[in-house]
Design a protein around this motif. Structure first.
Motif, PDB file in Angstrom:
ATOM      1  N   GLY A 133      47.501  22.632   0.560  1.00  0.00           N
ATOM      2  CA  GLY A 133      48.599  22.139   1.382  1.00  0.00           C
ATOM      3  C   GLY A 133      48.272  20.742   1.861  1.00  0.00           C
ATOM      4  O   GLY A 133      48.160  19.801   1.071  1.00  0.00           O
ATOM      5  N   CYS A 134      48.025  20.603   3.179  1.00  0.00           N
ATOM      6  CA  CYS A 134      47.835  19.280   3.771  1.00  0.00           C
ATOM      7  C   CYS A 134      46.424  18.732   3.564  1.00  0.00           C
ATOM      8  O   CYS A 134      46.149  17.594   3.937  1.00  0.00           O
ATOM      9  CB  CYS A 134      48.138  19.358   5.256  1.00  0.00           C
ATOM     10  N   CYS A 164      42.683  23.492   4.383  1.00  0.00           N
ATOM     11  CA  CYS A 164      43.991  23.741   3.775  1.00  0.00           C
ATOM     12  C   CYS A 164      44.006  23.105   2.387  1.00  0.00           C
ATOM     13  O   CYS A 164      44.532  22.021   2.171  1.00  0.00           O
ATOM     14  CB  CYS A 164      45.095  23.185   4.666  1.00  0.00           C
ATOM     15  N   HIS A 181      49.541  22.554  10.424  1.00  0.00           N
ATOM     16  CA  HIS A 181      50.415  21.548   9.820  1.00  0.00           C
ATOM     17  C   HIS A 181      51.422  22.162   8.855  1.00  0.00           C
ATOM     18  O   HIS A 181      52.546  21.697   8.756  1.00  0.00           O
ATOM     19  CB  HIS A 181      49.582  20.504   9.065  1.00  0.00           C
ATOM     20  N   CYS A 182      51.023  23.187   8.129  1.00  0.00           N
ATOM     21  CA  CYS A 182      51.870  23.715   7.040  1.00  0.00           C
ATOM     22  C   CYS A 182      52.481  25.075   7.357  1.00  0.00           C
ATOM     23  O   CYS A 182      53.301  25.565   6.578  1.00  0.00           O
ATOM     24  CB  CYS A 182      51.070  23.853   5.759  1.00  0.00           C
ATOM     25  N   CYS A 210      48.290  27.574   9.156  1.00  0.00           N
ATOM     26  CA  CYS A 210      47.838  26.181   9.206  1.00  0.00           C
ATOM     27  C   CYS A 210      48.684  25.453  10.251  1.00  0.00           C
ATOM     28  O   CYS A 210      49.905  25.540  10.213  1.00  0.00           O
ATOM     29  CB  CYS A 210      47.980  25.513   7.845  1.00  0.00           C
TER      30      CYS A 210
HETATM   31 ZN   LIG Z   1      47.951  22.686   5.823  1.00  0.00          ZN
END
Ligand SMILES: [Zn+2]
Ligand SMILES: Cc1cc2nc3c(=O)[nH]c(=O)nc-3n(C[C@H](O)[C@H](O)[C@H](O)COP(=O)(O)OP(=O)(O)OC[C@H]3O[C@@H](n4cnc5c(N)ncnc54)[C@H](O)[C@@H]3O)c2cc1C
Lengths: 82, 429
Positions: A60-61, A57, A8-9, A6
């Motif tokens: 997560g985000c 995701c 972001h994560c 991901c």
């Molecule tokens: Zn994420």
């Protein structure tokens, strides 16, 4: 285990995410013919090799992103926020 | 019954047992011709059954079945062999019920014991909404003369005493759809039976022959492929073969083949995993499916428990087992049958499934003349093999989609006329 990165994560087990399938180009709903629209809805390339696909995701985000994945080996590359 | 060459019988078994004489090969390994009337791509159950019915019912014998590996090496050799006809739509019920009838007479027709065991099939309901779907299915089934009804937990216990029907479990069993004619069959025997019978009628089975391209002319796409075109043959790793008719029976690989003809499919390929335990004394008389728990189980004649689930969520052509599958499977099975917690898993494997958006197949003629599809078999195509072969043979011989498959042609996606079977096919294969 398929590892998906991901943007972001970071890298995650694919089971933490939701696969949303190959990215296809959406025709303009105002001008698309019925058959163009149905092709967009249902028809898939489903290649054995590199494909650009969308992921969500989920745990997560909670954002969508795209990634390239080789469907013959499950290697991934080029993760991008969308 | 000259349909299968060398006849198998109890007498032959004794003779070969005493003399230790070799059994004749079940099929030949012929040299490829440069042209055939029909080339079938994929030597699984569907390709072989189509070849057999073309020869047996329509007298067409100049046919080749091509497989990149060996016969039955795809889903046909990896499935959990559940056979039933209690589907959700009238179109699906009529179609699968014809297959059940063909399974019923198959041992005699092919002179090979396919060990069809009509032991009954239970689909458990753990929620009110699942129970509602069961009632719906039962009524659709009954209307079409299928033996199918909703039973309560006590009756479930009578059919499968090892199930935990107590009310204080995490997923209590509220009832089940009971389908007595459903059961299991020996999948390899079915494949070998059709291959042997087709070989005897003159069909060529060409193994280790991989299709690399489909040759077309006159179509609107590149190289004459696509809408309005016509098939002229196939290119393989062993050279070109010309044929006016090419049939795609490649299940998990269906999109790759169809793209070669310029005919995109509404399919994504997903692995489906299964597992088997060590053998133990027979205690489970029926097939048990739980949609909510994503698991199903049956016991083979040898006493092994065979488990399956729903497809892996990520589409891929790579077939390898995952720990997630084994963990989830074990947890869910023990929820249903706590008594088997000491049993050990022996093997786990996986096969490719060609999933469609509506859980129904894509069959028949296409926008390319001479190019036929028999694909989109997902997790439920083994039971459909005989009827798919029969109706595809009719379609190829007459050039017109057989009545039973008319609802399943590729046109339904452009017409928006889908045949939604998710409620009956997502887990219970
Ligand atoms: Zn994420
Ligand atoms: C674990 C598992 C459990 C299942 N359980 C059930 C069940 O209980 N009941 C049920 O009804 N169904 C079940 N199924 C589904 C069923 O197995 C399939 O739908 C069915 O076997 C498909 O048969 P087929 O002949 O169309 O394809 P396959 O048997 O997959 O054959 C396709 C063939 O095409 C060949 N091929 C591919 N590409 C090429 C090429 N380029 N050139 C030449 N040949 C090629 C392959 O080598 C393969 O042999 C299950 C599937 C799996 C994986």
């Amino acid at each position: 285990m398929i590892v998906v990165n991901c943007p972001h994560c970071g890298p995650r087990n694919s089971s933490d995410l939701r696969p949303c399938g190959e990215v296809t180009s959406r025709p303009d709903p105002a001008t698309a013919s019925l058959s163009e629209w149905r092709t967009y809805l249902y028809m898939r390339e489903n290649p054995s090799g590199w494909v650009t696909e969308a992921w969500y995701c989920r745990s997560g985000c909670r954002r969508y992103f795209t990634i390239e994945r080789n469907t013959a080996t499950n290697e991934t590359r080029r993760s991008e926020a969308s | 019954m000259a349909r299968h060459g060398y006849t198998y019988s109890a007498g032959k078994l004794i003779k070969h047992g005493l003399t230790r004489g070799d059994w004749p090969r079940m099929w030949r390994r012929p040299e490829a011709r440069s042209s055939y009337d029909v080339v079938i791509v994929g030597g699984g159950l569907h390709g072989l059954a189509t070849a057999y019915y073309l020869a047996a019912d329509h007298g067409m014998t100049n046919i080749a079945v091509l497989d990149k590996g060996y016969l039955g090496g795809g889903g046909s050799g990896r499935n959990t062999a559940i056979v039933r006809s209690n589907y959700l739509t009238p179109e699906g019920v009529a179609f699968y019920d014809r297959s059940l009838a063909l399974y019923n007479s198959m041992t005699q027709e092919l002179n090979l014991n396919v060990m069809f065991s009509r032991r009954g099939h239970l689909t458990l309901a753990h929620t009110d909404s699942a129970l509602r779907t069961m009632h719906w299915r039962a009524e659709v089934n009954k209307l079409q003369g299928i033996d199918s009804s909703v039973i309560d937990p006590q009756e479930v216990k009578k059919e499968a005493p090892s199930l935990d029907i107590s009310a204080d479990t995490r997923y209590p069993i509220l009832g089940a759809l009971f389908h007595p004619p459903g059961g299991i069959v020996r999948h390899d025997a079915v494949v070998w039976g059709y291959a042997r019978a087709a070989d005897h009628l003159g069909v060529h089975m060409l193994q280790e022959t991989e299709v690399l391209d489909i040759l077309c002319e006159g179509g609107e796409g590149p190289d004459g492929k696509g809408t309005g075109g016509r098939v002229t043959g196939v290119r393989t790793n062993r050279g070109d073969i010309s044929a006016p008719a090419v049939v795609n029976c490649t299940a998990g690989w269906a999109s790759l083949i169809s793209n070669m003809a310029g005919v995109p499919l509404p399919i994504t390929t997903h692995p489906l995993q299964a597992a088997v335990t060590e053998p133990c004394k027979v205690f489970l008389p029926t097939v048990v499916v739980s949609g909510s728990l994503h698991v199903y189980v049956s016991q083979t004649d040898r006493g092994e428990l065979v488990f399956g689930a729903s497809v892996d969520p990520v589409g891929t052509y790579r077939v390898n087992g995952t720990l997630e599958f084994t963990e989830e499977l074990a947890g869910h099975v023990l929820e249903l049958m706590p008594g088997i917690s000491k049993m050990r898993l022996m093997r786990q494997w996986s096969g490719l499934c060609d999933m469609t958006p509506d859980y129904s197949p894509v069959m028949g003629t296409t926008q390319v003349d001479g190019y036929f599809v028999d694909v989109g078999w997902g997790t439920y195509g083994f039971k459909a093999g005989p009827v798919a072969g029969e109706t595809m043979a009719e379609t190829i011989a007459t050039g017109r989609d057989a009545d039973l498959i008319a609802p399943f042609t590729i046109n339904r996606f452009t017409e928006g006329d889908l045949v939604g079977e998710k409620g009956a096919a997502a887990v219970g294969h």
